[in-house]
Design a protein around this motif. Structure first.
Motif, PDB file in Angstrom:
ATOM      1  N   ALA A  41      35.488  33.314  32.157  1.00  0.00           N
ATOM      2  CA  ALA A  41      35.568  33.875  33.507  1.00  0.00           C
ATOM      3  C   ALA A  41      34.689  35.104  33.598  1.00  0.00           C
ATOM      4  O   ALA A  41      34.542  35.861  32.633  1.00  0.00           O
ATOM      5  N   VAL A  42      34.132  35.259  34.777  1.00  0.00           N
ATOM      6  CA  VAL A  42      33.266  36.405  35.068  1.00  0.00           C
ATOM      7  C   VAL A  42      33.842  37.143  36.276  1.00  0.00           C
ATOM      8  O   VAL A  42      34.499  36.541  37.121  1.00  0.00           O
ATOM      9  N   PRO A  43      33.578  38.443  36.374  1.00  0.00           N
ATOM     10  CA  PRO A  43      34.057  39.187  37.540  1.00  0.00           C
ATOM     11  C   PRO A  43      33.455  38.712  38.860  1.00  0.00           C
ATOM     12  O   PRO A  43      34.105  38.797  39.894  1.00  0.00           O
ATOM     13  N   LEU A 112      45.134  37.649  34.204  1.00  0.00           N
ATOM     14  CA  LEU A 112      43.841  38.177  33.778  1.00  0.00           C
ATOM     15  C   LEU A 112      43.023  38.714  34.960  1.00  0.00           C
ATOM     16  O   LEU A 112      41.804  38.675  34.941  1.00  0.00           O
ATOM     17  N   GLU A 113      43.726  39.261  35.951  1.00  0.00           N
ATOM     18  CA  GLU A 113      43.049  39.833  37.102  1.00  0.00           C
ATOM     19  C   GLU A 113      42.828  41.336  36.908  1.00  0.00           C
ATOM     20  O   GLU A 113      43.465  41.952  36.065  1.00  0.00           O
ATOM     21  N   PHE A 114      41.905  41.874  37.679  1.00  0.00           N
ATOM     22  CA  PHE A 114      41.748  43.327  37.749  1.00  0.00           C
ATOM     23  C   PHE A 114      41.415  43.710  39.175  1.00  0.00           C
ATOM     24  O   PHE A 114      40.858  42.914  39.931  1.00  0.00           O
ATOM     25  N   ASP A 115      41.774  44.916  39.533  1.00  0.00           N
ATOM     26  CA  ASP A 115      41.537  45.406  40.882  1.00  0.00           C
ATOM     27  C   ASP A 115      40.200  46.125  40.919  1.00  0.00           C
ATOM     28  O   ASP A 115      40.062  47.218  40.387  1.00  0.00           O
ATOM     29  N   ARG A 124      39.590  40.623  41.254  1.00  0.00           N
ATOM     30  CA  ARG A 124      38.648  39.797  40.483  1.00  0.00           C
ATOM     31  C   ARG A 124      39.273  39.357  39.169  1.00  0.00           C
ATOM     32  O   ARG A 124      40.303  39.855  38.744  1.00  0.00           O
ATOM     33  N   ALA A 125      38.585  38.458  38.482  1.00  0.00           N
ATOM     34  CA  ALA A 125      38.980  38.044  37.130  1.00  0.00           C
ATOM     35  C   ALA A 125      38.403  39.030  36.132  1.00  0.00           C
ATOM     36  O   ALA A 125      37.269  39.490  36.288  1.00  0.00           O
TER      37      ALA A 125
END
Length: 170
Positions: A41-43, A112-115, A124-125
């Motif tokens: 996964a990419v952002p 595995l998310e991030f804000d 995003r991932a």
């Protein structure tokens, strides 16, 4: 909570871009639940590291994964049309699937998310790569913020070789 080694991948629907075929909706269980699969996964599609290094590494080494009997899928929290355009620009080879997780449903289910709101990106991932056999996570490599080491195609090929060596000698 982040998915752990030994757990089964969640089953949700995502949009799939493959072989230049128009977008189609599929369950992650049907995509990732059988056989040997690497999911990275990419952002974001079209972002610098993702477009200059991450996806191109998997494109370059795609046949090496296939030679090991491993399918490859890449994912981003982008809509299907962005992912389809990215696949065309990056000359993604037939068989390498791109998953559009537009609402981050699968990403959140993996934990595995991030804000990225502070950067104008929204949810995003995180940058990661995992290896699963029949839908069960066997390896999980999550990048520290701002890093690009453990989720590269080269790192995953090395991790797979190490795992194969340990199962033949153990």
């Amino acid at each position: 909570m982040t998915i752990q080694i030994g757990q089964t991948l969640p089953d949700l629907e995502v949009d799939v871009i493959e072989d230049g075929v128009p977008v189609r909706r599929m369950s992650t269980a049907s995509l990732l639940g059988r056989g040997r699969v690497v999911l990275f996964a990419v952002p974001g599609a079209f972002t610098p590291t993702c477009s200059d290094h991450h996806l191109p590494g998997y494109v370059q080494h795609f046949q090496a994964f296939r030679d090991r009997g491993v399918e490859v899928a890449g994912m981003a929290v982008n809509d299907a049309y962005v992912m389809q355009a990215w696949a065309a620009v990056q000359q993604v080879p037939p068989g390498l699937k791109l998953l559009a997780d537009g609402n981050a449903s699968f990403t959140r289910a993996l934990g595995l998310e991030f804000d990225g709101t502070a950067y104008g990106l929204g949810l995003r991932a995180r940058r990661f790569a995992l290896y699963a056999e029949d839908g069960v996570v066997r390896q999980l490599h999550v990048e520290a913020p701002g890093e690009f080491r453990v989720s590269t195609a080269e790192a995953m090929l090395q991790a797979l070789a190490a795992q194969e060596a340990s199962t033949t000698t153990g």
